[in-house]
Design a protein around this motif. Structure first.
Motif, PDB file in Angstrom:
ATOM      1  N   THR A 188       0.819  -1.221   0.000  1.00 28.19           N
ATOM      2  CA  THR A 188       0.000   0.000   0.000  1.00 28.19           C
ATOM      3  C   THR A 188       0.846   1.262   0.000  1.00 28.19           C
ATOM      4  OG1 THR A 188      -0.162  -0.116   2.408  1.00 28.19           O
ATOM      5  CG2 THR A 188      -1.939  -1.125   1.146  1.00 28.19           C
TER       6      THR A 188
ATOM      7  N   THR B  59      -8.149   2.591   5.122  1.00 27.00           N
ATOM      8  CA  THR B  59      -9.524   2.161   4.887  1.00 27.00           C
ATOM      9  C   THR B  59      -9.583   0.650   5.077  1.00 27.00           C
ATOM     10  OG1 THR B  59      -9.255   1.575   2.557  1.00 27.00           O
ATOM     11  CG2 THR B  59      -9.629   3.901   3.051  1.00 27.00           C
ATOM     12  N   PRO B  60     -10.773   0.084   5.129  1.00 23.73           N
ATOM     13  CA  PRO B  60     -10.875  -1.376   5.241  1.00 23.73           C
ATOM     14  C   PRO B  60     -10.117  -2.079   4.106  1.00 23.73           C
ATOM     15  CG  PRO B  60     -13.032  -0.373   5.504  1.00 23.73           C
ATOM     16  CD  PRO B  60     -12.089   0.726   5.135  1.00 23.73           C
ATOM     17  N   LEU B  61     -10.160  -1.488   2.918  1.00 20.64           N
ATOM     18  CA  LEU B  61      -9.491  -2.108   1.766  1.00 20.64           C
ATOM     19  C   LEU B  61      -7.977  -2.069   1.936  1.00 20.64           C
ATOM     20  CD1 LEU B  61     -11.683  -0.334  -0.935  1.00 20.64           C
ATOM     21  CD2 LEU B  61     -11.940  -2.687  -0.132  1.00 20.64           C
ATOM     22  N   ILE B  62      -7.494  -0.951   2.447  1.00 22.44           N
ATOM     23  CA  ILE B  62      -6.052  -0.802   2.711  1.00 22.44           C
ATOM     24  C   ILE B  62      -5.639  -1.740   3.839  1.00 22.44           C
ATOM     25  CG2 ILE B  62      -4.292   0.790   3.602  1.00 22.44           C
ATOM     26  CD1 ILE B  62      -5.036   1.517   0.783  1.00 22.44           C
TER      27      ILE B  62
ATOM     28  N   ASN C 103      -6.783  -4.515   4.689  1.00 25.28           N
ATOM     29  CA  ASN C 103      -6.707  -5.917   4.272  1.00 25.28           C
ATOM     30  C   ASN C 103      -5.390  -6.229   3.570  1.00 25.28           C
ATOM     31  OD1 ASN C 103      -9.087  -6.908   5.315  1.00 25.28           O
ATOM     32  ND2 ASN C 103     -10.296  -6.366   3.505  1.00 25.28           N
TER      33      ASN C 103
ATOM     34  N   ILE D 237      -6.343  12.312  15.144  1.00 23.13           N
ATOM     35  CA  ILE D 237      -7.340  13.193  14.526  1.00 23.13           C
ATOM     36  C   ILE D 237      -6.890  13.592  13.135  1.00 23.13           C
ATOM     37  CG2 ILE D 237      -8.309  14.078  16.685  1.00 23.13           C
ATOM     38  CD1 ILE D 237      -6.757  16.649  16.216  1.00 23.13           C
ATOM     39  N   GLY D 238      -7.886  13.751  12.281  1.00 21.69           N
ATOM     40  CA  GLY D 238      -7.636  14.189  10.911  1.00 21.69           C
ATOM     41  C   GLY D 238      -8.707  15.179  10.523  1.00 21.69           C
ATOM     42  N   ILE D 239      -8.741  15.510   9.237  1.00 21.63           N
ATOM     43  CA  ILE D 239      -9.749  16.462   8.769  1.00 21.63           C
ATOM     44  C   ILE D 239     -11.119  15.784   8.741  1.00 21.63           C
ATOM     45  CG2 ILE D 239     -10.488  17.878   6.808  1.00 21.63           C
ATOM     46  CD1 ILE D 239      -7.984  19.034   7.861  1.00 21.63           C
ATOM     47  N   ARG D 240     -11.132  14.571   8.184  1.00 21.10           N
ATOM     48  CA  ARG D 240     -12.420  13.874   8.114  1.00 21.10           C
ATOM     49  C   ARG D 240     -12.315  12.600   8.935  1.00 21.10           C
ATOM     50  NH1 ARG D 240     -12.005  11.887   1.692  1.00 21.10           N
ATOM     51  NH2 ARG D 240      -9.941  10.992   1.975  1.00 21.10           N
ATOM     52  N   LYS D 241     -13.405  11.868   9.008  1.00 17.46           N
ATOM     53  CA  LYS D 241     -13.452  10.726   9.924  1.00 17.46           C
ATOM     54  C   LYS D 241     -12.996   9.437   9.275  1.00 17.46           C
ATOM     55  CE  LYS D 241     -16.702  12.746  13.085  1.00 17.46           C
ATOM     56  NZ  LYS D 241     -16.576  14.088  12.462  1.00 17.46           N
ATOM     57  N   GLY D 242     -13.244   9.309   7.990  1.00 24.01           N
ATOM     58  CA  GLY D 242     -12.796   8.109   7.306  1.00 24.01           C
ATOM     59  C   GLY D 242     -11.549   8.405   6.503  1.00 24.01           C
ATOM     60  N   GLN D 243     -10.694   7.414   6.350  1.00 19.40           N
ATOM     61  CA  GLN D 243      -9.596   7.476   5.396  1.00 19.40           C
ATOM     62  C   GLN D 243      -8.836   8.786   5.463  1.00 19.40           C
ATOM     63  OE1 GLN D 243     -10.990   7.237   1.401  1.00 19.40           O
ATOM     64  NE2 GLN D 243      -8.987   7.039   0.521  1.00 19.40           N
ATOM     65  N   ASP D 244      -8.129   9.015   6.537  1.00 13.53           N
ATOM     66  CA  ASP D 244      -7.444  10.296   6.588  1.00 13.53           C
ATOM     67  C   ASP D 244      -6.003  10.161   7.008  1.00 13.53           C
ATOM     68  OD1 ASP D 244      -7.495  12.895   5.965  1.00 13.53           O
ATOM     69  OD2 ASP D 244      -8.873  13.501   7.531  1.00 13.53           O
ATOM     70  N   CYS D 245      -5.190  11.041   6.459  1.00 15.74           N
ATOM     71  CA  CYS D 245      -3.828  11.174   6.949  1.00 15.74           C
ATOM     72  C   CYS D 245      -3.926  11.971   8.243  1.00 15.74           C
ATOM     73  CB  CYS D 245      -2.967  11.904   5.929  1.00 15.74           C
ATOM     74  SG  CYS D 245      -1.262  12.028   6.482  1.00 15.74           S
TER      75      CYS D 245
END
Lengths: 292, 786, 154
Positions: A35, A103-106, A108, A186-194
């Motif tokens: 990844t 993310t869930p895909l990452i 895995n 913490i990030g900017i958004r809740k899903g998939q964030d740096c």
């Protein structure tokens, strides 16, 4: 997006992998979940001539909680970390880091070893692992050595692993009674964030209820995950309580060395170190009071 | 219970089984025999003079079939609006942004094409660049386009009523400045196309576009082809949101390369190029001054706006007009003054995006109205209801609200969110806010000023009977228009939805201006309805003659012929139909006369039954300059209530719930209307909280990927409660009007107002990232203690 | 240099020659014609290339074709049964969870992967499991409704 051209190797054993790596050295890159490496190759940041996949090496995929320390193979996936009951029971902060990675895909695909080896300052797993006092096992043809994770990271993308060494295992010493840990990112958004900032805290309590040991690790606020040394010192020997944790947070803020970047200012990140340190200490303390 | 048999229901979309199974063909799923792969050489510099271009090494690379530059492409100027054609296919004198197109290559595979691009040698003389409005407007600043001194791409000055006089009589005057950020549409399918030029000189372009018609005209104009030789076909499109609503350099390059090589040429943007091409929402800086009476009556709005335009005009002229004109409603506003400026600079061009021009303006004003309500101690809902227009009202800038369910929308969200129980009663850190908005239901005029019909449609009945084929050049881009039009055709013909087959997105089917400005349901819908009614009339006329029953005594419903006045003996027709289908075992034997039989009989009598339909808006209001932007046959409107939680220590906002009511006239497909409402909310939420295209000091997009350009994920979206309000739009087919863009209007200000309700601090800059909210809270604390 | 690999895709065995630098998504789309798997970003950010690899949903743009040697892959083309649409596909169609359709293949596979592992997932479990699949059209509302509506074994 085309990948650069390379030769591909897929050893079946760690020893075989070490041999191939020894032959090519810096011209080779290891791939596990891919990844990180795949993205860097597509962006032409990395163009290795040789790519060595270690994802079919069975011995690198184990999770062993039977001994004195918990041993996690470097190719153990982040998804498996995030759903493992053993991790949740013994290393909840690591589990929390795993749940929040990508993310869930990452998850895995991504592996614990990859998350350490890529040495990104914002990575989700290093803070908790460092807070737990983890060590990494590095293998090469000349043998095996263990290294404290504290000494593993050298800078963004750089580790103490030599060009011929493979990170094979992560060892976490078994935790003392009345200890606990917490992790928040913490990030900017809740899903998939740096992450903007991520912090893990670990405390162990003495029989009299005072703090015997504390480790606080801050991500995103330095070239490598940083220990908040002065905050840790401040905690030792003290009775855990929220005012103390707030002071430790303030101290951790000063321990951090963030920079301004396009994701956020240094000032914000520093302030968030304080908040997250306090909150993770709260979590750690709650866990410590429950863990026998 | 609906009076309709097909429309105004929840229909399963005709395109979704194919999309659910991976069978639906998008542009990158297509290949053609002998197909070549194209790639673009794009400028690495933001502003530079091109000293020389040497393509010899690229041409000599084995596998390269063609290399084209401005020398081959010519210098025909194009763009979106004829008033500002300021682009050429390839740059010839200078480049104006990082990503500006210099050359294109066609080769046997992508690897060779990219290698060839890297072999093209360009000598640049770097010029000073400007990246902000301030830099671009400074005296002596480098000029991007010689004929636009001061880098002013467009300016608008309008006044309706007398604003200064009105303000002098106001009890409360409020001024605020608000800024959003440059957005990307972030559709999931990057732009792509395949051009195929045949030996007879016919060019077919398959493209991921929202507007086959405009692309057809632009390709013909730029490449100097007879428009009749150019056919544009749209496969399934992975959404557009406005960015795919004009011809792009990929399409033009692929066409040129195909003409040069005689082979099909495929070209795609990668994700980075999608960002680099831009053309999405501008950054707007609005300064608004609103004057009201003590009782909350809105008297006047003085409005100044600067648009950060980028290197070319794109849709920008329309954008700068929309930014002003879309504040004319939905509140009664007797006096409105607007000064708008769109400024060129060395970043990718901005263009049209969902809620074109109106989104940031609406956010600024709806927040300001809440501030006014608070000062006057009037509830935000009461203030809005007090000033709300009703159906039949005309705005000061001549927008005719021929239907307006605005009050119903407000009541619906108020009840739906339990506003009264929550407003003012939530704990600190939690907040509730509301806002309204409206949008055009189709631009009143084509982008090129013309008397053209906006849509033409053909409905042809299959000669063997039973199925209606609908041919429309309109664009299904995910919004569900194919299903909507199939439903309209079925309803108007009187047949079942499954008896309609619809083909769309092909310029050979007729004229349709395409999917932009929320126009298709109303405009294409009208043309579909007319064509279907025409076909229906022809069938009934034949039946009338054959059965000696007046047309008005017959009807078609559920694909059956109904005779209103008692029994009619149609056994003769039935026998004829059966004889036409000897040996078939499914011929109708008893029961009512079927549409299948009737349409076969009609064919036997007249030849192919072809119904035609067309639509052009009626004469619209406004005689002033710029009246063509904002006037529309109808306006959709909506109200939303947002509920949020703010973590005051970190500044993180969680949107807990959105209640959304939209007046779409009559809902043709209820599920699709809700889908547009929910999608609008998510795009508005992204713009409110996360989204911003960022640049480095050299004009490169820093976050040209979907990791660092952050659209909402499933974890970021709240539950959305959608409530459809159905006014009856007199200018819409079956009373229908828009939903695709109006629905985004209230989202941002509803969240802004909810955040204020939660933390007591106003935020006037988007996106409301944790850091921006945190800083605002810190500033407010300092203000209180210091 | 190309290498021969063996893999199972949708229960069908394939032997194909692939370049070392070829990604799984490119193998599926351009070599095997399985174009239901989409490419939206090629960086593992959008999820439109999701396939199920040995029982786990992954971004096929981040997997080398060679890494798929000997493994089992399910793509959107493999979901339909002799009886028609898979229940997840059926639910997406019925609930209006598909608009432009470009994310749908990946979204449906992530949803199927979740339901294979957990019956009757809660709303937050659905949101977490599908958070790697971006959709710009739907606001996710009807996707969640669709996943919730899939008939469950128990």
């Amino acid at each position: 997006m085309l990948l650069p051209k390379f030769d591909f190797h897929e050893p079946k054993t760690l020893n075989e992998a070490c041999q191939i790596l020894a032959a090519y050295g810096v011209k080779a890159k290891l791939i596990a979940g891919g990844t990180d490496l795949m993205v860097n190759m597509k962006k032409k940041i990395l163009s290795p001539e040789q790519v060595i996949s270690i994802s079919r090496i069975g011995e690198l995929k184990k999770l062993d909680t039977s001994g004195d320390s918990i041993r996690i193979g470097s190719c153990f996936t982040v998804a498996d970390l995030s759903t493992s009951d053993a991790i949740q029971k013994h290393l909840s902060a690591l589990g929390e880091g795993a749940k929040n990675l990508g993310t869930p895909l990452i998850r895995n695909l991504a592996t614990i070893g990859g998350n350490l080896g890529s040495a990104r300052p914002a990575a989700d797993l290093p803070p908790a692992l460092m807070a737990y006092g983890a060590q990494v096992v590095l293998n090469s043809l000349s043998g095996e050595r263990t290294l404290s994770l504290d000494k593993f990271f050298l800078g963004p993308g750089f580790t103490a692993a030599k060009p011929d060494e493979i990170l094979s295992e992560i060892q976490i010493p078994s935790l003392p009674p009345h200890s606990g840990a917490g992790y928040i990112n913490i990030g900017i958004r809740k899903g998939q964030d740096c992450n903007l900032v991520n912090v893990a805290s670990f405390i162990a309590l003495d029989t009299d209820g005072t703090i015997r040991n504390a480790r606080i690790v801050m991500g995103c606020v330095g070239p490598i995950p940083l220990r908040a040394s002065s905050a840790e010192k401040m905690l030792i020997g003290q009775k855990p309580e929220s005012a103390l944790f707030a002071r430790a947070g303030a101290a951790a803020s000063l321990d951090s060395t963030p920079i301004d970047d396009f994701r956020g200012t240094a000032a914000y990140k520093r302030d968030m170190v304080g908040v997250l340190t306090r909150r993770t200490l709260d979590i750690a303390f709650r866990e410590a009071t429950h863990r026998q | 219970m609906s009076e309709y048999t097909v429309i105004n229901s929840r229909a399963v979309r005709v395109d979704t089984p194919d999309k659910a199974t991976g069978k639906a063909v998008f542009i990158d799923d297509m290949t053609m025999p002998g197909m070549l792969y194209g790639a673009l050489l794009q400028s690495p510099l933001a502003h530079a003079r091109i000293v020389s271009i040497d393509t010899s090494k690229a041409r000599n690379l084995p596998g390269v079939k063609s290399v084209v530059t401005a020398a081959e492409a010519g210098l025909v100027k194009y763009g979106v609006s004829p008033a500002r054609y300021d682009e050429t296919l390839f740059c010839h004198e200078k480049v104006r942004y990082v990503g500006d197109d210099i050359a294109a290559v066609a080769a046997v595979d992508m690897e060779t094409a990219l290698k060839a691009v890297s072999l093209i040698e360009v000598e640049y003389e770097e010029l000073p660049a400007v990246f902000t409005i301030e830099e671009a407007m400074k005296a002596g600043a480098p000029v991007l386009h010689d004929n636009y001194p001061g880098n002013i791409c467009a300016e608008v000055h309008s006044e309706f009523g007398n604003v200064e006089e009105a303000l002098a009589d106001c009890d409360l005057i409020k001024t605020t400045t608000f800024q959003n950020k440059r957005q990307d549409a972030a559709f999931i399918e990057p732009q792509g196309c395949i051009a195929s030029y045949d030996l007879s000189g016919n060019l077919t372009l398959y493209s991921s576009t929202q507007v086959p018609h405009y692309v057809q005209r632009t390709v013909a104009m730029v490449l100097k082809l007879p428009v009749g030789k150019v056919r544009v076909v749209k496969p399934y499109v992975g959404a557009g949101f406005g960015i795919k609503a004009s011809a792009n350099p990929l399409e033009l390059s692929a066409c040129l390369l195909s003409m040069k090589t005689g082979k099909p040429v495929k070209m795609n943007y990668n994700r980075e190029q999608v960002f680099q091409y831009g053309r999405a929402r501008h950054q707007f800086t609005h300064t608004m001054t609103t004057g009201v009476k003590k009782d909350g009556t809105i008297m006047a709005l003085k409005h100044l706006c600067y648009l950060d335009g980028g290197a070319y005009s794109s849709f920008g002229i329309a954008t700068v007009y929309y930014a002003g004109s879309l504040l004319g409603g939905p509140y009664k506003l007797p006096n409105m003054k607007y000064d708008g400026y769109r400024i060129y600079n060395n970043k990718p061009a901005c263009g049209a995006m969902r809620g074109h021009g109106g989104v940031a303006a609406r956010a600024c004003w709806e927040q300001q109205l809440d501030m006014i309500a608070e000062e006057l101690k009037i509830s935000p809902i009461e203030l809005r209801l007090k000033n709300m227009m009703v159906a039949g009202d005309v705005t000061c800038n001549d927008l005719n609200m021929s239907s307006l369910g605005m009050k119903e929308c407000i009541e619906a969200v108020k009840d739906g969110s339990e506003w009264t129980a929550k407003k003012g009663k939530l704990p600190k850190g939690k907040g509730i806010g509301m806002a309204c908005g409206f949008f055009v239901s189709g631009a009143g005029y084509p982008i090129y000023r013309s008397d053209t019909f906006h849509g033409t449609v053909i409905v042809k009945l299959t000669e063997d009977g039973g199925t209606a084929l609908v041919y429309t050049a309109s664009a299904e881009i995910g919004q569900g228009s194919d299903t909507t039009f199939a439903m309209i055709a079925a309803e108007a013909l009187g047949i079942r939805l499954e008896d309609v087959r619809l083909e769309s997105g092909d310029t050979d089917f007729g004229v349709d201006l395409g999917a932009y400005s929320s126009r298709q349901t109303l405009m294409t819908g009208h043309a579909v309805k007319e064509a279907a009614e025409d076909a229906r009339r022809q069938v009934l006329e034949v039946l009338a003659k054959e059965l000696n029953v007046p047309v008005e005594n017959m009807d078609i419903k559920n694909s059956l012929i109904e005779f209103k006045q008692g029994n009619v003996d149609f056994t003769g027709l039935r026998t004829r139909y059966s004889k036409e289908h000897r040996g078939w075992n499914d011929n109708p034997a008893d029961g009512p006369l079927t549409f299948r039989e009737a349409s076969r009989i009609a064919y036997l009598s007249k030849g192919s039954i072809v119904g035609t339909g067309k639509y052009k808006p009626p004469e619209l209001g406004g005689k002033y300059k710029g009246a063509t932007v904002g006037t529309s046959p109808a306006y959709g409107c909506s109200a939303q209530i947002a509920e949020v939680t703010v973590d005051e220590e970190t500044g993180q906002i969680t949107v807990d719930r959105i209640t959304d009511a939209h007046d779409c006239g009559l809902a043709i497909n209820v599920t699709s209307v809700e889908g547009q409402m929910e999608g609008s909310v998510s795009m508005g939420l992204g713009e409110a909280l996360f989204e911003e295209v960022k640049f480095d000091k050299k004009g490169h997009v820093i976050n040209a990927d979907l990791a660092e350009y952050k659209i909402p994920t499933m974890l970021d979206m709240p539950q959305i409660k959608t409530i459809i309000v159905e006014s009856n739009e007199p200018n819409g087919p079956f009373g229908a009007k828009e939903v695709g863009e109006g629905a985004i209007m209230p989202t941002i200000p509803a969240i802004l107002n909810a955040v204020y309700d939660a933390i007591g601090v106003r935020i006037h800059e988007l996106p409301m990232t944790p850091e921006r909210v945190y800083l605002a809270i810190q500033e407010a604390k300092k203000g209180k203690t210091g | 240099m190309k290498k021969l690999i063996n893999l199972t895709i949708n229960d069908q065995h394939y032997e194909v020659a692939v370049e070392p630098n070829q990604t799984l998504v490119d193998l599926l789309r351009y070599q095997l014609g399985l174009t239901g798997t989409k490419k939206g970003c090629e960086m593992g950010d959008c999820g439109s290339c999701t396939v199920i690899l040995d029982g786990k949903a992954v971004n096929s743009c981040l997997v080398l074709a060679l890494q798929a040697d000997g493994r089992s892959i399910q793509t959107i083309e493999g979901l339909e049964t002799g009886e028609g649409l898979h229940p997840v596909q059926e639910a997406f169609v019925e609930k209006g969870a598909i608009q432009c359709g470009f994310c749908s293949s990946g979204m449906i596979l992530s949803a199927k992967n979740l339901l294979d592992q957990k019956s009757n997932p809660s709303e937050i479990e659905i949101r977490r499991a599908l958070a790697g699949n971006l959709c710009r059209c739907t606001g996710y509302q009807k996707i969640i409704e669709a996943v919730k509506s899939v008939p469950q074994a128990n």
